[in-house]
Design a protein around this motif. Structure first.
Motif, PDB file in Angstrom:
ATOM      1  N   LEU A  38      12.064  12.906  35.183  1.00  0.00           N
ATOM      2  CA  LEU A  38      13.226  12.025  35.294  1.00  0.00           C
ATOM      3  C   LEU A  38      13.091  11.070  36.475  1.00  0.00           C
ATOM      4  O   LEU A  38      13.492   9.906  36.384  1.00  0.00           O
ATOM      5  CB  LEU A  38      14.509  12.851  35.396  1.00  0.00           C
ATOM      6  CG  LEU A  38      14.891  13.609  34.127  1.00  0.00           C
ATOM      7  CD1 LEU A  38      16.076  14.543  34.388  1.00  0.00           C
ATOM      8  CD2 LEU A  38      15.202  12.652  32.990  1.00  0.00           C
ATOM      9  N   ASP A  39      12.520  11.552  37.573  1.00  0.00           N
ATOM     10  CA  ASP A  39      12.297  10.674  38.730  1.00  0.00           C
ATOM     11  C   ASP A  39      11.345   9.530  38.372  1.00  0.00           C
ATOM     12  O   ASP A  39      11.588   8.369  38.732  1.00  0.00           O
ATOM     13  CB  ASP A  39      11.744  11.467  39.919  1.00  0.00           C
ATOM     14  CG  ASP A  39      12.778  12.404  40.529  1.00  0.00           C
ATOM     15  OD1 ASP A  39      13.995  12.180  40.302  1.00  0.00           O
ATOM     16  OD2 ASP A  39      12.375  13.359  41.222  1.00  0.00           O
ATOM     17  N   LYS A  40      10.270   9.847  37.650  1.00  0.00           N
ATOM     18  CA  LYS A  40       9.325   8.804  37.224  1.00  0.00           C
ATOM     19  C   LYS A  40       9.989   7.842  36.232  1.00  0.00           C
ATOM     20  O   LYS A  40       9.752   6.632  36.289  1.00  0.00           O
ATOM     21  CB  LYS A  40       8.093   9.432  36.572  1.00  0.00           C
ATOM     22  CG  LYS A  40       7.168  10.128  37.536  1.00  0.00           C
ATOM     23  CD  LYS A  40       6.005  10.741  36.790  1.00  0.00           C
ATOM     24  CE  LYS A  40       5.166  11.609  37.705  1.00  0.00           C
ATOM     25  NZ  LYS A  40       4.112  12.325  36.983  1.00  0.00           N
ATOM     26  N   LEU A  41      10.803   8.395  35.353  1.00  0.00           N
ATOM     27  CA  LEU A  41      11.470   7.572  34.350  1.00  0.00           C
ATOM     28  C   LEU A  41      12.485   6.621  34.985  1.00  0.00           C
ATOM     29  O   LEU A  41      12.631   5.478  34.536  1.00  0.00           O
ATOM     30  CB  LEU A  41      12.157   8.471  33.311  1.00  0.00           C
ATOM     31  CG  LEU A  41      12.693   7.802  32.058  1.00  0.00           C
ATOM     32  CD1 LEU A  41      11.584   7.087  31.303  1.00  0.00           C
ATOM     33  CD2 LEU A  41      13.362   8.838  31.170  1.00  0.00           C
ATOM     34  N   ARG A  42      13.135   7.077  36.035  1.00  0.00           N
ATOM     35  CA  ARG A  42      14.125   6.237  36.725  1.00  0.00           C
ATOM     36  C   ARG A  42      13.493   5.004  37.371  1.00  0.00           C
ATOM     37  O   ARG A  42      14.184   4.019  37.612  1.00  0.00           O
ATOM     38  CB  ARG A  42      14.861   7.051  37.787  1.00  0.00           C
ATOM     39  CG  ARG A  42      15.967   7.887  37.220  1.00  0.00           C
ATOM     40  CD  ARG A  42      16.828   8.496  38.322  1.00  0.00           C
ATOM     41  NE  ARG A  42      17.782   9.410  37.725  1.00  0.00           N
ATOM     42  CZ  ARG A  42      17.570  10.709  37.552  1.00  0.00           C
ATOM     43  NH1 ARG A  42      16.454  11.271  37.988  1.00  0.00           N
ATOM     44  NH2 ARG A  42      18.484  11.461  36.995  1.00  0.00           N
ATOM     45  N   GLU A  43      12.207   5.057  37.650  1.00  0.00           N
ATOM     46  CA  GLU A  43      11.516   3.890  38.199  1.00  0.00           C
ATOM     47  C   GLU A  43      11.441   2.756  37.181  1.00  0.00           C
ATOM     48  O   GLU A  43      11.333   1.596  37.552  1.00  0.00           O
ATOM     49  CB  GLU A  43      10.101   4.278  38.641  1.00  0.00           C
ATOM     50  CG  GLU A  43      10.066   5.239  39.806  1.00  0.00           C
ATOM     51  CD  GLU A  43       8.670   5.762  40.107  1.00  0.00           C
ATOM     52  OE1 GLU A  43       7.695   5.276  39.468  1.00  0.00           O
ATOM     53  OE2 GLU A  43       8.548   6.649  40.962  1.00  0.00           O
ATOM     54  N   LYS A  44      11.514   3.112  35.886  1.00  0.00           N
ATOM     55  CA  LYS A  44      11.377   2.119  34.822  1.00  0.00           C
ATOM     56  C   LYS A  44      12.677   1.879  34.062  1.00  0.00           C
ATOM     57  O   LYS A  44      12.895   0.792  33.539  1.00  0.00           O
ATOM     58  CB  LYS A  44      10.295   2.559  33.841  1.00  0.00           C
ATOM     59  CG  LYS A  44       8.946   2.691  34.484  1.00  0.00           C
ATOM     60  CD  LYS A  44       7.924   3.214  33.527  1.00  0.00           C
ATOM     61  CE  LYS A  44       6.737   3.681  34.254  1.00  0.00           C
ATOM     62  NZ  LYS A  44       5.582   3.069  34.339  1.00  0.00           N
ATOM     63  N   VAL A  45      13.532   2.912  33.989  1.00  0.00           N
ATOM     64  CA  VAL A  45      14.758   2.832  33.199  1.00  0.00           C
ATOM     65  C   VAL A  45      15.930   3.295  34.061  1.00  0.00           C
ATOM     66  O   VAL A  45      15.831   4.346  34.709  1.00  0.00           O
ATOM     67  CB  VAL A  45      14.648   3.755  31.951  1.00  0.00           C
ATOM     68  CG1 VAL A  45      15.912   3.716  31.124  1.00  0.00           C
ATOM     69  CG2 VAL A  45      13.454   3.375  31.105  1.00  0.00           C
TER      70      VAL A  45
END
Length: 157
Positions: A38-45
């Protein structure tokens, strides 16, 4: 619905209902597993900051869509929702490519593959082209029966 569909759809649906209820009851372990993803995904979305809520929403989707698939109501829509919910679950829960230990990597690869296979089964339900044909045929038959009954009805006096 074919006999095979009568058997297979409830089996898949019940799996998701069970998994979703388990996650709703105890969301902390899946949330810990999902946090790095989720942390990685928050960088993009842009996503809400509360990981527990996101995990619970995903679990709720699995419970509702699993119940719909199990009961045969809106099976294509339910299967699509389940496939969509399974994607982040699989990526967050089984990142075999990040494992250093060969045993752990193999175990995670198996779980990843299992989820991919389940997703394939769900997409087969979504792409059930015969569903539309059967539904159309059943509607036509029902209309024809009504016309026959109406033509045999006694004339009003």
């Amino acid at each position: 619905m074919t006999p095979l569909q009568l058997l297979s759809r409830p089996m898949i649906g019940a799996f998701f209902v069970n998994a979703g209820v388990g996650t709703l009851s105890n969301p902390e372990p899946p949330t810990e597993m999902a946090a790095p993803f989720l942390d990685k995904l928050r960088e993009k979305v842009p996503l809400p900051g509360d990981d527990v809520t996101l995990v619970r929403v995903n679990a709720a989707v699995q419970v509702v869509a699993g119940a719909l698939l199990t009961t045969g109501r809106a099976p294509r829509t339910a299967a699509l929702a389940l496939a969509a919910s399974l994607l982040p679950t699989t990526l967050a829960g089984h990142p075999f490519w990040e494992q250093e230990d060969p045993g752990q990597r193999a175990a995670q690869r198996i779980q990843f593959g299992k989820n991919a296979a389940i997703m394939g089964g769900l997409l087969a339900v979504v792409s059930d082209a015969n569903h539309q044909t059967r539904a159309h045929m059943l509607r036509c038959r029902a209309k024809a029966r009504k016309r026959v009954k109406a033509s045999k009805a006694p004339l009003p006096r």
